[in-house]
Motif scaffolding. Structure first.
Motif, mmCIF file in Angstrom:
data_model
loop_
_atom_site.group_PDB
_atom_site.id
_atom_site.type_symbol
_atom_site.label_atom_id
_atom_site.label_comp_id
_atom_site.label_asym_id
_atom_site.label_seq_id
_atom_site.Cartn_x
_atom_site.Cartn_y
_atom_site.Cartn_z
ATOM 1 N N THR A 197 35.443 83.359 0.162
ATOM 2 C CA THR A 197 34.983 84.718 -0.103
ATOM 3 C C THR A 197 33.490 84.805 -0.450
ATOM 4 O O THR A 197 32.743 85.504 0.238
ATOM 5 N N PRO A 198 33.029 84.100 -1.503
ATOM 6 C CA PRO A 198 31.595 84.245 -1.809
ATOM 7 C C PRO A 198 30.708 83.683 -0.706
ATOM 8 O O PRO A 198 29.587 84.166 -0.496
ATOM 9 N N LEU A 199 31.244 82.669 0.011
ATOM 10 C CA LEU A 199 30.449 82.092 1.090
ATOM 11 C C LEU A 199 30.215 83.109 2.198
ATOM 12 O O LEU A 199 29.135 83.162 2.801
ATOM 13 N N ILE A 200 31.230 83.934 2.477
ATOM 14 C CA ILE A 200 31.049 84.951 3.524
ATOM 15 C C ILE A 200 29.942 85.911 3.120
ATOM 16 O O ILE A 200 29.007 86.171 3.874
ATOM 17 N N PHE A 201 30.032 86.432 1.885
ATOM 18 C CA PHE A 201 28.993 87.386 1.453
ATOM 19 C C PHE A 201 27.604 86.771 1.561
ATOM 20 O O PHE A 201 26.692 87.334 2.154
ATOM 21 N N ALA A 202 27.461 85.605 0.948
ATOM 22 C CA ALA A 202 26.137 84.990 0.910
ATOM 23 C C ALA A 202 25.680 84.645 2.327
ATOM 24 O O ALA A 202 24.512 84.849 2.688
ATOM 25 N N GLY A 203 26.604 84.133 3.144
ATOM 26 C CA GLY A 203 26.261 83.774 4.514
ATOM 27 C C GLY A 203 25.828 84.994 5.318
ATOM 28 O O GLY A 203 24.883 84.929 6.100
ATOM 29 N N LEU A 204 26.503 86.120 5.090
ATOM 30 C CA LEU A 204 26.118 87.347 5.802
ATOM 31 C C LEU A 204 24.714 87.768 5.411
ATOM 32 O O LEU A 204 23.891 88.116 6.258
ATOM 33 N N GLY A 205 24.448 87.720 4.111
ATOM 34 C CA GLY A 205 23.130 88.122 3.629
ATOM 35 C C GLY A 205 22.046 87.263 4.261
ATOM 36 O O GLY A 205 21.065 87.777 4.812
ATOM 37 N N VAL A 206 22.253 85.959 4.194
ATOM 38 C CA VAL A 206 21.241 85.046 4.715
ATOM 39 C C VAL A 206 21.084 85.230 6.228
ATOM 40 O O VAL A 206 19.968 85.281 6.754
ATOM 41 N N LEU B 40 28.575 94.673 9.116
ATOM 42 C CA LEU B 40 27.288 94.068 9.453
ATOM 43 C C LEU B 40 27.202 93.783 10.944
ATOM 44 O O LEU B 40 26.162 93.944 11.565
ATOM 45 N N TYR B 41 28.345 93.354 11.498
ATOM 46 C CA TYR B 41 28.364 93.110 12.940
ATOM 47 C C TYR B 41 28.016 94.395 13.694
ATOM 48 O O TYR B 41 27.154 94.397 14.576
ATOM 49 N N LEU B 42 28.659 95.486 13.310
ATOM 50 C CA LEU B 42 28.368 96.762 13.960
ATOM 51 C C LEU B 42 26.916 97.151 13.738
ATOM 52 O O LEU B 42 26.235 97.627 14.633
ATOM 53 N N PHE B 43 26.451 96.930 12.518
ATOM 54 C CA PHE B 43 25.086 97.290 12.162
ATOM 55 C C PHE B 43 24.089 96.581 13.077
ATOM 56 O O PHE B 43 23.184 97.194 13.625
ATOM 57 N N ILE B 44 24.273 95.284 13.247
ATOM 58 C CA ILE B 44 23.296 94.523 14.022
ATOM 59 C C ILE B 44 23.455 94.746 15.521
ATOM 60 O O ILE B 44 22.494 94.953 16.240
ATOM 61 N N LEU C 258 18.492 94.332 1.913
ATOM 62 C CA LEU C 258 19.891 94.361 2.322
ATOM 63 C C LEU C 258 20.491 92.958 2.262
ATOM 64 O O LEU C 258 21.636 92.760 1.851
ATOM 65 N N SER C 259 19.683 91.987 2.657
ATOM 66 C CA SER C 259 20.137 90.601 2.632
ATOM 67 C C SER C 259 20.509 90.187 1.201
ATOM 68 O O SER C 259 21.573 89.613 0.951
ATOM 69 N N GLY C 260 19.620 90.522 0.263
ATOM 70 C CA GLY C 260 19.891 90.201 -1.136
ATOM 71 C C GLY C 260 21.054 90.998 -1.684
ATOM 72 O O GLY C 260 21.851 90.498 -2.473
ATOM 73 N N ALA C 261 21.162 92.260 -1.223
ATOM 74 C CA ALA C 261 22.231 93.112 -1.722
ATOM 75 C C ALA C 261 23.594 92.548 -1.338
ATOM 76 O O ALA C 261 24.515 92.504 -2.154
ATOM 77 N N ALA D 244 25.203 78.813 1.967
ATOM 78 C CA ALA D 244 25.098 79.965 2.868
ATOM 79 C C ALA D 244 24.042 79.750 3.946
ATOM 80 O O ALA D 244 24.166 80.245 5.063
ATOM 81 N N ILE D 245 23.003 78.995 3.603
ATOM 82 C CA ILE D 245 21.947 78.737 4.585
ATOM 83 C C ILE D 245 22.519 77.927 5.744
ATOM 84 O O ILE D 245 22.285 78.225 6.914
ATOM 85 N N ILE D 246 23.308 76.907 5.379
ATOM 86 C CA ILE D 246 23.946 76.096 6.416
ATOM 87 C C ILE D 246 24.900 76.954 7.236
ATOM 88 O O ILE D 246 24.944 76.878 8.464
ATOM 89 N N ILE D 247 25.627 77.813 6.539
ATOM 90 C CA ILE D 247 26.612 78.654 7.232
ATOM 91 C C ILE D 247 25.906 79.571 8.232
ATOM 92 O O ILE D 247 26.298 79.665 9.397
ATOM 93 N N ALA D 248 24.823 80.213 7.774
ATOM 94 C CA ALA D 248 24.119 81.148 8.657
ATOM 95 C C ALA D 248 23.615 80.420 9.886
ATOM 96 O O ALA D 248 23.651 80.944 10.995
ATOM 97 N N TRP D 249 23.147 79.204 9.691
ATOM 98 C CA TRP D 249 22.598 78.471 10.823
ATOM 99 C C TRP D 249 23.700 78.023 11.776
ATOM 100 O O TRP D 249 23.594 78.161 12.988
#
Lengths: 507, 356
Positions: free
Chosen positions: B68-77, B211-215, B251-254, B283-288
């Motif tokens: 759960t927290p990984l998804i949020f943080a990963g989305l932000g990053v 976020l997917y829709l947003f982007i 938004l990323s931080g939010a 999250a950085i690894i996840i985003a990448w």
């Protein structure tokens, strides 16, 4: 005296492009030899061949009578050939001394700082440059940074110095100092290849001049045997002026009126200086001038990328100089940028997405906050067909397209909003003949619909063929207008070198 | 003989798809040597990881709790990465989000559950957003490198939260432990199946969809993509890049801040020391790994969740240090970056000297 450098029948091709066709010239010790040519004539390629970056397909290069074969820039340096690039290769945070040391080979691990400093200081004194060795490079003026580049080459004991448009970045005073240094170097028997667009400098300093045109060295003239107008006409050529159906019934309505416009660049020099221009409705106004005489600044000011320091731009009744009105007007002024890959496109995005880059906010491409993908796709299909863009499979990133197709994407986008004014900067540079012809047709068709075009190009043929009027620029000023149906290349060439035209304004 | 690198004209979709999988496989292989060195059979260890994290309802619930927290943080990053803005500060933004939510939970006096949830959500949203927004303003106005700013602000955020829980917010009845008081029922997420699994997970998946829709679908997302692809072209097209940088970092931080909300409302029910054990960095690894795609973030976060829960069991079973999990994460990122190189370039062996 034998020539230090001799180049014979050098040819270099890249896939699809002949960059150098047949170039021959030679440089003697103690000679300043100028290379003159329009952009795209092959000067940079030639320099890259001389400094060992490119390997010529054919032809011979010999240094001091010995045929040589460069495989890398290191070889060329070892032969005593050094180059001062237009963009300096310096480490800004390091001191002058460190930068010079960096360029030297064979500096021992434990070197005597004092010995090297003395050696460099001797050079500095010899050429009367005031340069503090311990000051970091970023604190220095551009002119002084250029001296560092020169000292680097002299420390390496280069016999042939190549200077690529060295004065382009200098103030007139700095340029004068540079010329004094060059004259001293010449007295010492060094060979110098000098590249410049500025006719006055070429006249002042060259012993010989070789003119490059379309990859060929077409003539070499010795001092006393040339003047500004012969050089200009040699550079421009004497082919027949091509014919093109011109827009004969030109309207007198002025869509864009530029009054006393001045623009300063980052170094405080004037790119545009008290510049005036009138653009009439439905005309194609060609801008002729040697590159670097303010054309780019003109385009940037008109399209809102640069601010003016003085003067006015009127679009009809509206003052669009620096106001926000200008931004809203940007919709009415389309721009084909010079540097199409760096500012014209978003390279990782698809053709569809690039085509709407300027109109993505407009109602036709959105539903509330969402993009209307169907409309965007339909728009792309329309444009791809209309402009014959070879775009590859759907969704292919634009950067995989060829230069000509990228240009078509940009033009399709810029013209899609039916702008009142189009500012086109070198729109056919680097394009093959077919794509270039297509671009010409699009501009001419636009004029038929009442679009006014400011066409900035370096190829006089292109200007003569397309334009209804030609304005000639020199050092940020308007020299005058000429009528392409009546003028001669000689007249334009003279005006490009700053001589007042016979026609101050066209009736 | 010489090795030559050549840019590929077009990298094949197969290659792009298989590269992350291959890099995980290679990372598993290399990590195997680490396991062998500590006297553990790699195969047994990997099997253990899978069984512990997925093999039971309890294991699965724990994995989703970590996911759960990984998804949020990963989305932000990943949102910031999309615009080539490198937000390394998700960790700090999680702490600030948790602080905002806690402040509402402890001091607002709201009794209604839903009102409380919404208030906590927005408190976390703005605290995380403004925290990253500082870097956004600095970057947009004065070109200050956002990597440094976001990274260093992590330490400030973590120490600030420490100050609160050791000082003014310390639970008077907490036997002097560095904790706030427990939240009331109004400030807690629902929990399911008698496990720690809580509603935060659904919120995270929902956020990913938004976020997917947003982007991919909105005009703003388009703008972000253009700026990310070529900021000069964006300015030329009349986009306000400075505003966009601030907005995206905010938004990323939010979104990262919501991770803090989800952790205190769903799991800890109080603010305490070490509320995030490095989720912001993972999250950085996840985003990448997810190639910056929102849906990809959900999948990769789940994989990371498996690894974290499985890694815990390795600690219990074989007394392996927790550092093993971090080493494994590092290896994955390392091989992934290397694989990017092979996607863009082709390496050829050429005989003889190369001319021109």
């Amino acid at each position: 005296m034998t020539d230090f450098l001799k180049i014979q029948n050098v040819r270099k091709t890249f896939p699809g492009v002949v960059a150098l066709d047949d170039v021959s010239f030679s440089v003697a010790p103690g000679e300043i030899h100028t290379l003159l040519g329009e952009n795209g004539a092959g000067k940079s390629t030639l320099m890259n061949v001389l400094t060992g970056l490119y390997h010529p397909d054919r032809g011979q290069i010999s240094v001091a009578g010995e045929p040589i074969h460069f495989t890398s820039p290191r070889d060329s340096l070892a032969c005593g050939i050094g180059m001062v690039h237009q963009h300096f290769m310096l480490v800004p945070a390091h001191s002058v001394f460190e930068n010079i040391l960096l360029a030297l080979d064979n500096v021992p691990n434990f070197y005597s700082k004092k010995k090297y400093k003395e050696k460099i200081q001797k050079l500095i004194d010899e050429f009367d440059l005031d340069l503090d060795l311990d000051i970091p490079v970023w604190k220095l003026s551009i002119g002084a940074q250029q001296w560092i580049e020169l000292i680097k080459l002299l420390m390496r004991d280069c016999q042939l110095l190549i200077l690529d448009e060295p004065t382009a970045v200098l103030t007139p005073q700095e340029a004068e100092r540079l010329f004094n240094v060059l004259r001293k170097l010449k007295e010492q028997g060094k060979s110098i290849i000098f590249i410049s667009h500025k006719m006055r400098e070429v006249m002042e300093i060259s012993d010989r001049v070789t003119i490059l045109k379309k990859g060929c060295s077409i003539a070499t003239r010795t001092r006393g045997d040339f003047d500004e107008s012969t050089l200009a006409s040699l550079m421009i050529g004497k082919d027949k002026i091509p014919q093109w159906q011109k827009n004969l019934q030109m309207s007198d309505e002025i869509v864009l009126d530029i009054q006393n416009l001045s623009v300063r660049n980052d170094r405080g020099l004037s790119d545009l200086d008290d510049f005036n221009l009138q653009l009439k409705k439905g005309e194609i106004l060609g801008i002729a001038g040697v590159a670097g005489n303010g054309q780019k600044a003109l385009a940037e000011v008109l399209t809102g990328l640069k601010n003016t320091s003085q003067g006015k731009i009127m679009a009809g009744e509206e003052d669009i100089t620096n106001s926000n009105a200008r931004y809203s007007y940007i919709a009415g002024i389309a721009h084909i940028p010079e540097d199409r890959k760096t500012i014209g496109i978003a390279p990782d995005m698809s053709v569809d997405e690039n085509l709407i880059m300027k109109s993505f906010k407009s109602g036709s491409f959105r539903n509330w906050i969402f993009q209307n993908k169907k409309a965007i796709r339909r728009n792309a299909e329309e444009k791809i067909e209309q402009f014959a863009i070879k775009s590859g499979p759907d969704g292919t990133p634009v950067r995989y397209l060829s230069g000509g197709n990228i240009q078509k994407v940009i033009i399709a986008r810029e013209l899609s909003e039916h702008p009142a004014v189009l500012v086109a900067l070198y729109p056919t540079r680097g394009l093959d003949i077919g794509s270039a012809g297509y671009v010409h047709k699009v501009i001419a068709d636009g004029a038929d619909r009442g679009m006014s075009t400011i066409l900035i190009a370096e190829d006089l043929d292109e200007l003569l063929k397309l334009s209804d009027r030609i304005a000639v620029m020199f050092r940020g000023k308007l020299i005058g207008y000429v009528d392409p149906r009546k003028t001669t290349r000689e007249e334009i060439g003279l005006m490009m070198s700053g001589e007042k035209g016979s026609l101050p304004d066209l009736p | 003989m010489k090795l030559v690198m050549e840019r590929r004209e077009i990298s094949s979709p197969l290659l792009r798809f298989s590269a992350p999988i291959a890099s995980i496989a290679v990372a598993l292989f290399v990590a195997g040597f680490l396991l062998l060195a500590s006297g553990v059979s790699p195969l047994a260890a990997y099997k253990e990881i899978l069984i512990e994290s997925l093999g039971s309802l309890y294991g699965l619930s724990e994995t989703l709790v970590k996911t759960t927290p990984l998804i949020f943080a990963g989305l932000g990053v990943s949102l910031a990465f999309r615009m080539q803005i490198w937000n390394i500060g998700a960790e700090g933004q999680i702490y600030m989000g948790a602080m905002g939510a806690t402040w509402v939970a402890l001091f607002s006096g709201i009794q209604n559950h839903w009102v409380m949830m919404v208030a906590m959500f927005f408190a976390a949203f703005f605290c995380g957003g403004l925290w990253a927004g500082v870097a956004g303003i600095l970057r947009a106005r004065w070109q200050v490198n956002e990597v440094i700013v976001t990274l260093l602000m992590n330490y400030i955020a973590i120490l600030w939260v420490d100050y609160l829980i050791y000082g003014p917010w310390k639970d008077p009845k907490g036997f002097n432990f560095p904790l706030t008081a427990q939240f009331g029922d109004a400030a807690r997420f629902a929990e399911y199946f008698n496990t720690r699994f809580h509603s935060g997970f659904f919120l995270a998946v929902f956020c990913a969809l938004i976020l997917y829709l947003f982007i991919e679908r909105t005009v703003w997302g388009y703008e972000i993509k253009v700026i990310g692809s070529n900021p000069k072209a964006a300015r030329y097209a009349g986009m306000n890049t400075g505003m966009a940088i601030f907005f995206v970092l905010f938004l990323s931080g939010a979104i990262a801040g919501i991770a803090g909300f989800s952790e205190v409302a769903g799991l800890q029910h109080r603010l305490q020391h070490g509320i995030s054990p490095g989720y912001g960095y993972t999250a950085i690894i996840i985003a990448w790994l997810a190639k910056r795609s929102a849906i990809g973030v959900v999948i990769v976060s789940f994989l990371m969740g498996v690894l974290l829960v499985g890694g815990d069991s390795l600690q219990l079973l074989w007394q392996l240090p927790v550092a093993f999990v971090y080493a494994f994460q590092g290896l994955i990122l390392f091989f992934l970056l290397a694989s990017d190189f092979f996607i863009i370039y082709r390496v050829k062996l050429v005989k003889g000297v190369i001319n021109g």
